[in-house]
Design an enzyme around this catalytic site. Structure first.
Site, PDB file in Angstrom:
ATOM      1  N   PHE A  14       0.879  -1.224   0.106  1.00 49.47           N
ATOM      2  CA  PHE A  14       0.019   0.188   0.040  1.00 49.47           C
ATOM      3  C   PHE A  14       0.904   1.310   0.137  1.00 49.47           C
ATOM      4  N   LEU A  37       6.311 -10.328  -2.998  1.00 48.00           N
ATOM      5  CA  LEU A  37       4.785 -10.335  -3.270  1.00 48.00           C
ATOM      6  C   LEU A  37       4.169 -11.462  -2.379  1.00 48.00           C
ATOM      7  N   THR A  38       4.105 -10.847  -0.915  1.00 48.80           N
ATOM      8  CA  THR A  38       3.159 -11.667  -0.323  1.00 48.80           C
ATOM      9  C   THR A  38       1.840 -11.479  -0.718  1.00 48.80           C
ATOM     10  N   THR A 102       9.968 -11.636   8.740  1.00 47.55           N
ATOM     11  CA  THR A 102      10.338 -10.546   7.847  1.00 47.55           C
ATOM     12  C   THR A 102      10.711  -9.388   8.393  1.00 47.55           C
ATOM     13  N   THR A 136       6.132   2.330  12.638  1.00 51.55           N
ATOM     14  CA  THR A 136       4.837   2.699  13.139  1.00 51.55           C
ATOM     15  C   THR A 136       4.663   3.223  14.459  1.00 51.55           C
ATOM     16  N   ASP A 137       3.561   4.259  14.889  1.00 53.90           N
ATOM     17  CA  ASP A 137       3.342   4.561  16.324  1.00 53.90           C
ATOM     18  C   ASP A 137       2.909   3.480  16.917  1.00 53.90           C
ATOM     19  N   GLU A 138       2.565   2.297  16.429  1.00 51.32           N
ATOM     20  CA  GLU A 138       1.971   1.308  17.507  1.00 51.32           C
ATOM     21  C   GLU A 138       3.151   0.782  18.406  1.00 51.32           C
ATOM     22  N   TYR A 161       2.471  -7.789  16.287  1.00 55.46           N
ATOM     23  CA  TYR A 161       2.915  -6.939  15.041  1.00 55.46           C
ATOM     24  C   TYR A 161       3.763  -5.714  15.658  1.00 55.46           C
ATOM     25  N   LYS A 165       7.605  -4.802  15.068  1.00 54.56           N
ATOM     26  CA  LYS A 165       8.307  -3.691  14.536  1.00 54.56           C
ATOM     27  C   LYS A 165       9.312  -2.789  15.454  1.00 54.56           C
ATOM     28  N   ASN A 191      -2.104   5.263   7.923  1.00 57.96           N
ATOM     29  CA  ASN A 191      -2.336   5.667   6.711  1.00 57.96           C
ATOM     30  C   ASN A 191      -3.560   5.122   6.002  1.00 57.96           C
ATOM     31  N   LYS A 200      -7.669  -3.704   5.794  1.00 56.93           N
ATOM     32  CA  LYS A 200      -7.597  -2.589   6.840  1.00 56.93           C
ATOM     33  C   LYS A 200      -9.107  -1.884   6.940  1.00 56.93           C
ATOM     34  N   TYR A 218     -15.228  -3.375  15.911  1.00 58.45           N
ATOM     35  CA  TYR A 218     -14.699  -3.950  16.939  1.00 58.45           C
ATOM     36  C   TYR A 218     -15.027  -3.400  18.394  1.00 58.45           C
TER      37      TYR A 218
HETATM   38  P1  NAD Z   1       1.474  -3.684   3.136  1.00 58.41           P
HETATM   39  O1  NAD Z   1       1.073  -4.941   3.989  1.00 58.41           O
HETATM   40  O2  NAD Z   1       0.436  -3.011   2.266  1.00 58.41           O
HETATM   41  O3  NAD Z   1       2.869  -3.900   2.279  1.00 58.41           O
HETATM   42  C1  NAD Z   1       3.843  -4.754   2.532  1.00 58.41           C
HETATM   43  C2  NAD Z   1       4.662  -5.125   1.433  1.00 58.41           C
HETATM   44  O4  NAD Z   1       5.923  -5.591   1.727  1.00 58.41           O
HETATM   45  C3  NAD Z   1       3.849  -6.052   0.321  1.00 58.41           C
HETATM   46  O5  NAD Z   1       4.021  -5.455  -0.932  1.00 58.41           O
HETATM   47  C4  NAD Z   1       4.794  -7.226   0.689  1.00 58.41           C
HETATM   48  O6  NAD Z   1       4.857  -8.309  -0.383  1.00 58.41           O
HETATM   49  C5  NAD Z   1       5.976  -6.809   1.076  1.00 58.41           C
HETATM   50  N1  NAD Z   1       7.018  -7.707   1.569  1.00 58.41           N
HETATM   51  C6  NAD Z   1       6.249  -8.831   2.945  1.00 58.41           C
HETATM   52  N2  NAD Z   1       7.317  -9.401   3.263  1.00 58.41           N
HETATM   53  C7  NAD Z   1       8.582  -9.197   2.772  1.00 58.41           C
HETATM   54  C8  NAD Z   1       9.764  -9.719   2.480  1.00 58.41           C
HETATM   55  N3  NAD Z   1      10.301 -10.484   3.302  1.00 58.41           N
HETATM   56  N4  NAD Z   1      10.467  -9.328   1.645  1.00 58.41           N
HETATM   57  C9  NAD Z   1      10.301  -8.451   0.788  1.00 58.41           C
HETATM   58  N5  NAD Z   1       9.015  -7.815   0.669  1.00 58.41           N
HETATM   59  C10 NAD Z   1       8.080  -8.189   1.540  1.00 58.41           C
HETATM   60  O7  NAD Z   1       2.145  -2.716   4.219  1.00 58.41           O
HETATM   61  P2  NAD Z   1       1.868  -1.018   4.318  1.00 58.41           P
HETATM   62  O8  NAD Z   1       0.598  -0.814   4.983  1.00 58.41           O
HETATM   63  O9  NAD Z   1       2.246  -0.446   3.034  1.00 58.41           O
HETATM   64  O10 NAD Z   1       3.167  -0.668   5.390  1.00 58.41           O
HETATM   65  C11 NAD Z   1       4.414  -0.439   4.672  1.00 58.41           C
HETATM   66  C12 NAD Z   1       5.298  -0.239   5.806  1.00 58.41           C
HETATM   67  O11 NAD Z   1       4.915   0.745   6.657  1.00 58.41           O
HETATM   68  C13 NAD Z   1       5.452  -1.256   7.155  1.00 58.41           C
HETATM   69  O12 NAD Z   1       6.791  -1.372   7.416  1.00 58.41           O
HETATM   70  C14 NAD Z   1       4.373  -0.845   8.193  1.00 58.41           C
HETATM   71  O13 NAD Z   1       4.881  -1.395   9.592  1.00 58.41           O
HETATM   72  C15 NAD Z   1       4.923   0.682   7.966  1.00 58.41           C
HETATM   73  N6  NAD Z   1       3.530   1.254   8.292  1.00 58.41           N
HETATM   74  C16 NAD Z   1       2.267   1.004   7.838  1.00 58.41           C
HETATM   75  C17 NAD Z   1       1.480   2.034   8.329  1.00 58.41           C
HETATM   76  C18 NAD Z   1      -0.207   1.904   7.707  1.00 58.41           C
HETATM   77  O14 NAD Z   1      -0.925   2.510   8.205  1.00 58.41           O
HETATM   78  N7  NAD Z   1      -0.330   0.921   6.805  1.00 58.41           N
HETATM   79  C19 NAD Z   1       1.501   3.055   9.410  1.00 58.41           C
HETATM   80  C20 NAD Z   1       2.819   3.147   9.750  1.00 58.41           C
HETATM   81  C21 NAD Z   1       3.613   2.493   9.201  1.00 58.41           C
HETATM   82  O1  DAU Z   2      -1.026   3.020  13.657  1.00 58.32           O
HETATM   83  C1  DAU Z   2      -0.121   2.475  12.531  1.00 58.32           C
HETATM   84  C2  DAU Z   2      -0.761   1.104  12.105  1.00 58.32           C
HETATM   85  O2  DAU Z   2      -2.013   1.244  11.686  1.00 58.32           O
HETATM   86  C3  DAU Z   2       0.332   0.466  11.068  1.00 58.32           C
HETATM   87  O3  DAU Z   2       1.365   0.150  11.722  1.00 58.32           O
HETATM   88  C4  DAU Z   2      -0.453  -1.079  10.717  1.00 58.32           C
HETATM   89  O4  DAU Z   2       0.485  -1.459   9.842  1.00 58.32           O
HETATM   90  C5  DAU Z   2      -1.762  -0.673  10.116  1.00 58.32           C
HETATM   91  O5  DAU Z   2      -2.372  -1.818   9.886  1.00 58.32           O
HETATM   92  C6  DAU Z   2      -2.541   0.239  11.141  1.00 58.32           C
HETATM   93  O6  DAU Z   2      -2.941  -0.783  12.214  1.00 58.32           O
HETATM   94  P1  DAU Z   2      -4.563  -0.715  12.892  1.00 58.32           P
HETATM   95  O7  DAU Z   2      -4.530  -2.026  13.758  1.00 58.32           O
HETATM   96  O8  DAU Z   2      -4.523   0.634  13.618  1.00 58.32           O
HETATM   97  O9  DAU Z   2      -5.268  -0.868  11.612  1.00 58.32           O
HETATM   98  P2  DAU Z   2      -6.689  -1.517  11.043  1.00 58.32           P
HETATM   99  O10 DAU Z   2      -7.131  -0.763   9.715  1.00 58.32           O
HETATM  100  O11 DAU Z   2      -6.629  -2.919  11.312  1.00 58.32           O
HETATM  101  O12 DAU Z   2      -7.820  -0.899  12.133  1.00 58.32           O
HETATM  102  C7  DAU Z   2      -7.939   0.430  12.540  1.00 58.32           C
HETATM  103  C8  DAU Z   2      -8.908   0.273  13.733  1.00 58.32           C
HETATM  104  O13 DAU Z   2     -10.190  -0.191  13.198  1.00 58.32           O
HETATM  105  C9  DAU Z   2      -8.382  -0.431  14.948  1.00 58.32           C
HETATM  106  O14 DAU Z   2      -8.798   0.254  16.066  1.00 58.32           O
HETATM  107  C10 DAU Z   2      -9.143  -1.831  14.787  1.00 58.32           C
HETATM  108  C11 DAU Z   2     -10.578  -1.257  14.174  1.00 58.32           C
HETATM  109  N1  DAU Z   2     -11.209  -2.317  13.197  1.00 58.32           N
HETATM  110  C12 DAU Z   2     -10.339  -2.995  12.340  1.00 58.32           C
HETATM  111  C13 DAU Z   2     -10.852  -3.838  11.320  1.00 58.32           C
HETATM  112  C14 DAU Z   2     -10.090  -4.356  10.349  1.00 58.32           C
HETATM  113  C15 DAU Z   2     -12.425  -2.585  13.294  1.00 58.32           C
HETATM  114  O15 DAU Z   2     -13.288  -1.805  14.137  1.00 58.32           O
HETATM  115  N2  DAU Z   2     -13.026  -3.505  12.576  1.00 58.32           N
HETATM  116  C16 DAU Z   2     -12.311  -4.159  11.556  1.00 58.32           C
HETATM  117  O16 DAU Z   2     -12.809  -4.755  10.759  1.00 58.32           O
END
Ligand code: NAD
Ligand code: DAU
Length: 369
Positions: A14, A37-38, A102, A136-138, A161, A165, A191, A200, A218
């Site tokens: 993403f 490409l997971t 990973t 991540t902030d988590e 998770y 991280k 994001n 998500k 949830y």
């Molecule tokens: P995502 O799950 O959408 O994408 C992860 C990508 O990494 C995928 O394309 C997957 O194929 C690839 N991947 C997984 N394991 C791998 C490996 N061993 N080698 C090579 N490629 C691999 O994740 P995202 O939401 O785009 O997040 C990207 C990064 O940003 C992550 O490190 C995540 O922790 C961090 N992050 C995400 C968010 C969020 O809200 N999504 C917020 C803060 C930080």
């Molecule tokens: O804060 C940054 C993180 O945000 C990233 O590091 C993670 O990669 C990303 O997945 C995201 O984590 P969250 O757990 O916050 O995201 P998610 O979209 O899974 O959930 C957002 C909130 O919504 C969380 O409080 C759980 C809730 N939720 C989620 C799902 C999937 C629901 O209530 N119902 C749902 O079906």
């Protein structure tokens, strides 16, 4: 061929896909996208740039030392941006093994190869090289009703998770302090935007609502996340690449705290404007009149963090970044994007995106197993 390359890992995910698009669009860098490409990696997200001469796709694992070494030696990148990760909290609760493999072991292997590569670079390139680790902030755990996470907040991860991280963040820090590898770590909030996998919250709610399926919330829906439009996050990463202090951590957030139930209700409201429920056959089949009728409270996620909020004053003051997109506007853009890209969503949901990759993509580079 570009003069200088960036190695972006996880570029088919993403945030990675949004970042790769941005780097190709707004810089002269070549981009090598290392991704194994997971289920979360989707090359359909990058189809429009797949034949750009500055874009190279390399299918491989960040933990494959030989393959990483080969890429570093061949392309001599000026920086590595590490986004590859297992990213979904719910999956980590079911089974954390891939998260350790990973996020922890993979990042460690990538760091080792980066160090070996960096140590023998000529002095000027050695000084400017950066390993940017995207986190991540988590890692900071959960907040009460007040306060925000700063870069000096304690690391208190609550999910498998976030524990993985946090562990990777610690390795990155250790490589800076022990070996001098010029690392930078970013910790960003939630994001949302184009190309997010519909497991998500936001894309799940949009696609379930349009399909007339339950909208799972949830617990009591009172958990708070601090939302940032993905393009703002990518802009911050690009600015950090140009302007940073090695060894530093930068928090990234857009000051947009929302309760989950409010996010779900806002998505329903936007959908009522752009695709009124009254004209949706799927809802009619179930005898429902409004998208909000689909809201379903379900059992809570174990260990569910209650509230996140990011203090991003450091990146604003030291890097000069500020977010540009407010949640209301970003959510509207996101809903519009998912409506305009139903094929992308359908391919993800049916699994066809993985067949598409094999039919349409000529691999440029592939690791040897
Ligand atoms: P995502 O799950 O959408 O994408 C992860 C990508 O990494 C995928 O394309 C997957 O194929 C690839 N991947 C997984 N394991 C791998 C490996 N061993 N080698 C090579 N490629 C691999 O994740 P995202 O939401 O785009 O997040 C990207 C990064 O940003 C992550 O490190 C995540 O922790 C961090 N992050 C995400 C968010 C969020 O809200 N999504 C917020 C803060 C930080
Ligand atoms: O804060 C940054 C993180 O945000 C990233 O590091 C993670 O990669 C990303 O997945 C995201 O984590 P969250 O757990 O916050 O995201 P998610 O979209 O899974 O959930 C957002 C909130 O919504 C969380 O409080 C759980 C809730 N939720 C989620 C799902 C999937 C629901 O209530 N119902 C749902 O079906």
């Amino acid at each position: 061929m570009a003069a200088e390359f960036l190695l972006v890992t996880g570029g088919a995910g993403f945030i990675g896909a949004n970042l790769v698009h941005r780097l190709i669009r707004t810089t002269g860098f070549g981009v090598i996208n290392l991704d194994n490409l997971t289920y979360a990696g989707n090359l359909e997200s990058l189809a429009d740039i797949s034949s750009d001469s500055r874009y190279v796709f390399a299918k491989g694992d960040i933990g494959n030392r030989e393959f990483v070494r080969h890429l570093l030696n061949q392309y001599q990148p000026v920086a590595i941006m590490n986004l590859a990760a297992e990213s979904h909290v719910d999956r980590s609760i079911v089974d954390a093994a891939a998260f350790l493999q990973t996020n922890v072991v993979g990042t460690y292997n990538l760091l080792e190869e980066a160090r070996t590569y960096w140590e023998i670079l000529p002095a000027d390139r050695k000084q400017s090289f950066r390993f940017v680790h995207i986190s991540t902030d988590e890692v900071y755990g959960s907040l009460g009703e007040s306060g925000k996470f700063s870069e000096t907040s304690r690391t208190l991860p609550n999910s498998p998770y976030s524990a993985s991280k946090a562990s990777s963040d610690h390795f990155v820090r250790a490589f800076f302090h022990t070996y001098g590898l010029p690392t930078v770590t970013t910790n960003c909030s939630n994001n949302y935007g184009p190309y997010q996998f519909p497991e998500k919250l936001i894309p799940l709610i949009i696609s379930n609502a349009l399909d007339g399926k339950p909208l799972p919330v949830y617990g009591d829906g009172g958990n708070i996340r601090d939302w940032i439009y993905v393009e703002d996050h990518c802009a911050a990463l690009q600015m950090i690449l140009q302007n940073n202090t090695p060894g530093e951590v930068y928090n990234i957030g857009a000051d947009d705290e929302q309760k989950n139930i409010d996010v779900v209700r806002q998505i329903c409201a936007v959908l009522e404007e752009v695709r009124p429920a009254a004209g949706n056959e799927k809802l009619a089949e179930r005898g429902l009149k409004h998208y909000t009728d689909l809201i379903t409270f379900v059992p809570d996620r174990p260990g569910h963090d209650r509230r996140y909020a990011i203090d991003s004053s450091k990146i604003k003051a030291e890097v000069g970044w500020t977010p540009a997109v407010k949640f209301r506007d970003g959510l509207r853009r996101t809903v519009d994007w998912y409506i305009a890209h139903t094929e992308w969503v359908e391919h993800v949901r049916s699994g066809a995106y993985q067949d598409w990759i094999h039919k349409n993509y000529a691999w440029r580079l592939e690791e040897k197993k």
